[in-house]
Motif scaffolding. Structure first.
Motif, mmCIF file in Angstrom:
data_model
loop_
_atom_site.group_PDB
_atom_site.id
_atom_site.type_symbol
_atom_site.label_atom_id
_atom_site.label_comp_id
_atom_site.label_asym_id
_atom_site.label_seq_id
_atom_site.Cartn_x
_atom_site.Cartn_y
_atom_site.Cartn_z
ATOM 1 N N TYR A 62 0.855 -1.185 0.000
ATOM 2 C CA TYR A 62 0.000 0.000 0.000
ATOM 3 C C TYR A 62 0.888 1.231 0.000
ATOM 4 O O TYR A 62 1.768 1.373 0.842
ATOM 5 C CB TYR A 62 -0.925 0.027 1.223
ATOM 6 C CG TYR A 62 -1.915 1.160 1.145
ATOM 7 C CD1 TYR A 62 -3.083 1.017 0.407
ATOM 8 C CD2 TYR A 62 -1.659 2.378 1.756
ATOM 9 C CE1 TYR A 62 -3.985 2.063 0.289
ATOM 10 C CE2 TYR A 62 -2.556 3.426 1.640
ATOM 11 C CZ TYR A 62 -3.712 3.263 0.906
ATOM 12 O OH TYR A 62 -4.594 4.314 0.774
ATOM 13 N N VAL A 63 0.655 2.121 -0.946
ATOM 14 C CA VAL A 63 1.407 3.366 -1.072
ATOM 15 C C VAL A 63 0.480 4.502 -0.673
ATOM 16 O O VAL A 63 -0.631 4.617 -1.196
ATOM 17 C CB VAL A 63 1.887 3.582 -2.525
ATOM 18 C CG1 VAL A 63 2.655 4.890 -2.649
ATOM 19 C CG2 VAL A 63 2.718 2.407 -3.005
ATOM 20 N N GLY A 64 0.938 5.334 0.247
ATOM 21 C CA GLY A 64 0.137 6.479 0.663
ATOM 22 C C GLY A 64 1.002 7.633 1.110
ATOM 23 O O GLY A 64 2.175 7.453 1.440
ATOM 24 N N ASP A 65 0.421 8.812 1.116
ATOM 25 C CA ASP A 65 1.193 10.009 1.456
ATOM 26 C C ASP A 65 1.098 10.406 2.928
ATOM 27 O O ASP A 65 1.641 11.441 3.328
ATOM 28 C CB ASP A 65 0.798 11.186 0.568
ATOM 29 C CG ASP A 65 -0.653 11.608 0.725
ATOM 30 O OD1 ASP A 65 -1.414 10.933 1.447
ATOM 31 O OD2 ASP A 65 -1.018 12.621 0.118
ATOM 32 N N LEU A 107 9.637 6.679 0.435
ATOM 33 C CA LEU A 107 10.064 7.072 -0.903
ATOM 34 C C LEU A 107 9.666 8.518 -1.154
ATOM 35 O O LEU A 107 8.695 9.008 -0.575
ATOM 36 C CB LEU A 107 9.412 6.176 -1.962
ATOM 37 C CG LEU A 107 9.674 4.675 -1.864
ATOM 38 C CD1 LEU A 107 8.856 3.937 -2.906
ATOM 39 C CD2 LEU A 107 11.148 4.382 -2.020
ATOM 40 N N SER A 108 10.378 9.173 -2.050
ATOM 41 C CA SER A 108 10.035 10.557 -2.389
ATOM 42 C C SER A 108 9.352 10.675 -3.741
ATOM 43 O O SER A 108 8.934 11.750 -4.139
ATOM 44 C CB SER A 108 11.291 11.438 -2.359
ATOM 45 O OG SER A 108 12.235 10.975 -3.313
ATOM 46 N N SER A 109 9.208 9.537 -4.448
ATOM 47 C CA SER A 109 8.627 9.566 -5.783
ATOM 48 C C SER A 109 7.918 8.249 -6.085
ATOM 49 O O SER A 109 8.402 7.176 -5.703
ATOM 50 C CB SER A 109 9.734 9.789 -6.812
ATOM 51 O OG SER A 109 9.281 9.516 -8.115
ATOM 52 N N LEU A 110 6.813 8.333 -6.794
ATOM 53 C CA LEU A 110 6.128 7.114 -7.234
ATOM 54 C C LEU A 110 7.005 6.293 -8.175
ATOM 55 O O LEU A 110 6.890 5.073 -8.234
ATOM 56 C CB LEU A 110 4.812 7.457 -7.937
ATOM 57 C CG LEU A 110 3.627 7.778 -7.053
ATOM 58 C CD1 LEU A 110 2.443 8.237 -7.904
ATOM 59 C CD2 LEU A 110 3.231 6.579 -6.209
ATOM 60 N N ALA A 111 7.879 6.966 -8.896
ATOM 61 C CA ALA A 111 8.763 6.261 -9.835
ATOM 62 C C ALA A 111 9.655 5.254 -9.115
ATOM 63 O O ALA A 111 10.123 4.287 -9.728
ATOM 64 C CB ALA A 111 9.615 7.268 -10.609
ATOM 65 N N ALA A 112 9.895 5.441 -7.831
ATOM 66 C CA ALA A 112 10.766 4.546 -7.070
ATOM 67 C C ALA A 112 10.043 3.307 -6.544
ATOM 68 O O ALA A 112 10.687 2.384 -6.028
ATOM 69 C CB ALA A 112 11.391 5.312 -5.908
#
Length: 122
Positions: A62-65, A107-112
């Motif tokens: 899960y990716v979240g800010d 992470l600082s970027s979705l690209a990572a």
């Protein structure tokens, strides 16, 4: 990879937002707290999403800010929690300790994200 979205909001409202930015064709499932009855960071919403996808939490990320609400909440439920910290926010010492204990990835970027997930499985 399969993609979904968990939101602490009303399903209809969130669906309109997802459609407006064109993500509806990429999202297999949209899970809204208003429909499920529990909100992030409650582990049950993450477990529900895994059930909908038919995957074990240990096989999901899960990716979240938001560190506590998103990444720590997901990690507490057994998912790989990824905190997307684009602005370089400094979290509390308590959150840093819990995130480290749970293996949250910052992470600082979705690209990572893809590289981080590959590294996580190795």
């Amino acid at each position: 990879m399969r993609f979904g979205l968990i939101t602490n909001g009303d399903l209809a409202f969130q669906r309109r937002k997802v459609e407006a930015v064109g993500l509806d064709t990429r999202m297999e499932h949209l899970i809204a707290s208003g429909e499920v009855g529990v909100a992030k960071p409650d582990r049950r919403i993450f477990e529900h999403a895994c059930s909908v996808f038919g995957v074990r939490p240990s096989d999901a990320a899960y990716v979240g800010d938001r560190l506590r609400t998103d990444a720590i909440g997901a990690a507490r439920a057994g998912l790989t929690g990824i905190w997307l910290n684009r602005r370089g926010v400094a979290p509390t010492a308590e959150d840093v300790a819990e995130a480290a204990r749970l293996g949250v990835i910052e992470l600082s970027s979705l690209a990572a994200v893809p590289r981080a997930l590959v590294a996580e499985t190795n």
